[in-house]
Design an enzyme around this catalytic site. Structure first.
Site, short mmCIF file in Angstrom:
data_model
loop_
_atom_site.label_atom_id
_atom_site.label_comp_id
_atom_site.label_asym_id
_atom_site.label_seq_id
_atom_site.Cartn_x
_atom_site.Cartn_y
_atom_site.Cartn_z
N ALA A 211 26.82 0.58 -7.79
CA ALA A 211 28.19 1.07 -7.53
C ALA A 211 28.64 0.60 -6.16
O ALA A 211 27.95 -0.17 -5.50
CB ALA A 211 28.20 2.59 -7.59
N ASN A 212 29.82 1.02 -5.75
CA ASN A 212 30.27 0.74 -4.37
C ASN A 212 31.04 1.94 -3.85
O ASN A 212 31.21 2.93 -4.55
CB ASN A 212 31.11 -0.54 -4.33
CG ASN A 212 32.36 -0.45 -5.17
OD1 ASN A 212 33.23 0.36 -4.91
ND2 ASN A 212 32.43 -1.27 -6.22
N ARG A 213 31.51 1.85 -2.62
CA ARG A 213 32.05 3.02 -1.93
C ARG A 213 33.51 3.32 -2.23
O ARG A 213 34.10 4.21 -1.63
CB ARG A 213 31.91 2.86 -0.42
CG ARG A 213 30.48 2.83 0.05
CD ARG A 213 30.42 2.82 1.56
NE ARG A 213 29.10 2.48 2.02
CZ ARG A 213 28.08 3.32 2.03
NH1 ARG A 213 28.24 4.56 1.60
NH2 ARG A 213 26.89 2.93 2.46
#
Ligand code: CTP
Length: 403
Positions: A211-213
């Site tokens: 995932a990412n932020r």
């Protein structure tokens, strides 16, 4: 009349200011709105359902567990069959319930179930308004996208205390309603828009993912801002924890490939705004079963495969929208990288932002962007993400007129 044909669900909670709600009903109806009232138990200690019913010329909804009312409309329909939910007065107690998602009476259940915009007119003693829990709850509600009118400063009705806590006057509430429902010019009326937002989750196995932020805040705000200008907006959102914006059709997806499908299946459209932080890579062959630790064995290698580039696909599609807008999340050389992206992805406009950790943009609430297009580079000041969204929506509307 400014509110002709508009339906308003008015929730009246307990407080001496409830007497002003009677006038509010009258004012809203004078402006052309129809008003469906819901009263909490506490509200009925201050004004009677009889008076509320007489002024609204309809049924007054009081109980969550009323068999008659549930058969007639039901609290879910009550929550949705309206253009706007207004809470006036909004007591400290009801605000606390809203902030925490409690739903143990009709008013709070409707507020939790609604997918319509909500406007609240808080009214309480200044000490209660200033109390840390109310401060926290007000912050939470603002972050959840709840609109506020007031409270105002002045004398309290029940004591000679002064301070902030007085409910906005009925006509001030009517203006806030008009502003929310009418919202000014609709330069994008009749235009269709696809917006992507949020991160994507790329599964490694059934329990793990890459995932990412990204929080989705900027993309969701842009979808809402375009809808406010009259556009018919489809928002394709990756997994986020923020609510679906009001006035927008939201589709939830998880992986980049699903996001691409959701976007392509909605072409043709007039405008595409690709804000999502799409994962560049997915796991080449994600495991069908949870990958187990093998004692004595080295960790399993993660083989990555490239994801489809959604912006690039849309930018070069045979059904390419008239206006294609992309984002560039960079940590260095923002302008040159943004320019290159404009070209490579077939976009008309790139909104470039510096997402270096020290800027706090990723996952934060503010953004400082540069708009890169054939017209040159426009640098915007540090703004809240909502304001970036409003400005961008206005710019998109203006550019579309030129094409
Ligand atoms: N984008 C997309 N699909 C992808 C990757 C990116 O639609 N698979 C879109 C994003 O929504 C954004 C723009 O492309 O509008 C730029 O994203 P960014 O990640 O900065 O671009 P990259 O092509 O990944 O460039 P770089 O690797 O140089 O950062």
């Amino acid at each position: 009349m400014e509110l002709s044909g508009k339906r308003i669900l008015l929730i009246i909670s307990g407080g001496i200011a409830a007497y002003k709600s009677l006038d509010l009903i009258r004012r809203l109806r004078e402006h052309g709105a129809s008003v469906r009232p819901v009263m909490t138990k506490a509200a009925q200690e201050f004004i009677t359902p009889l008076a509320v019913g007489a002024l609204s010329a309809g049924h007054v909804y009081l109980d969550l567990f009323s068999r008659e009312d549930e058969q007639d409309v039901g609290h879910i329909r009550l929550a949705r069959d309206t253009d706007l939910v207004v809470v006036a007065p909004a007591s400290a107690d009801l605000m606390a319930k809203m902030a925490h998602g409690l739903a143990d009476d009709l008013a709070s259940a409707v507020l939790l179930a609604t997918d319509r915009p909500v406007l609240i007119a808080p009214a309480m003693n200044p000490k209660m308004w200033d109390a840390p829990p109310t401060r926290r709850n007000a912050e939470t509600l603002k972050r959840d996208g709840i609109h506020f009118v007031g409270p105002m400063a002045g004398e309290m009705a029940e004591s000679n205390e002064a301070g902030v806590g007085r409910m906005a006057e009925p006509l001030e509430i009517v203006s806030a309603v008009v502003k929310l429902l009418d919202g000014g010019p609709k330069p994008l009326a009749g235009r269709t828009v696809i917006v992507t937002s949020g991160p994507t989750h790329e599964p490694i196995d059934p329990v793990r993912y890459i995932a990412n932020r990204s929080s989705g805040r900027q993309g969701h705000a842009i979808a809402a801002a375009l809808a406010k200008l009259g556009a018919d907006v489809a928002l394709v959102s990756g997994p986020v924890t923020i609510p679906d914006p009001a006035g927008v059709r939201t589709v939830h997806v998880e992986r980049a490939e699903e996001m691409l499908q959701a976007v392509i299946s909605r072409l043709p459209a007039d405008i595409a705004v690709m804000v999502a932080a799409v994962a560049d890579w997915r796991v080449a062959s994600s495991a069908g079963q949870k990958i187990k630790k093998q004692p004595g064995e080295p960790p399993p290698p993660l083989q990555l495969a490239e994801n489809p580039d959604i912006l690039k696909t849309v930018g070069h599609h045979e059904k390419r929208p008239k206006l294609v807008v992309g984002f560039a999340a960079e940590t260095q050389d923002v302008v040159n990288n943004g320019r290159a992206k404009l070209e490579r992805k077939g976009a008309d406009m790139i909104v470039a932002n510096d997402v270096s950790p020290e800027t706090g943009v990723m996952g934060g609430i503010r953004n400082k962007v540069k708009i890169i297009s054939a017209n040159g580079i426009d640098e915007w000041p540090d703004l809240g993400k909502e304001e970036v969204a409003d400005r961008l929506a206005a710019l998109i509307a203006a550019r579309l007129m030129e094409t």
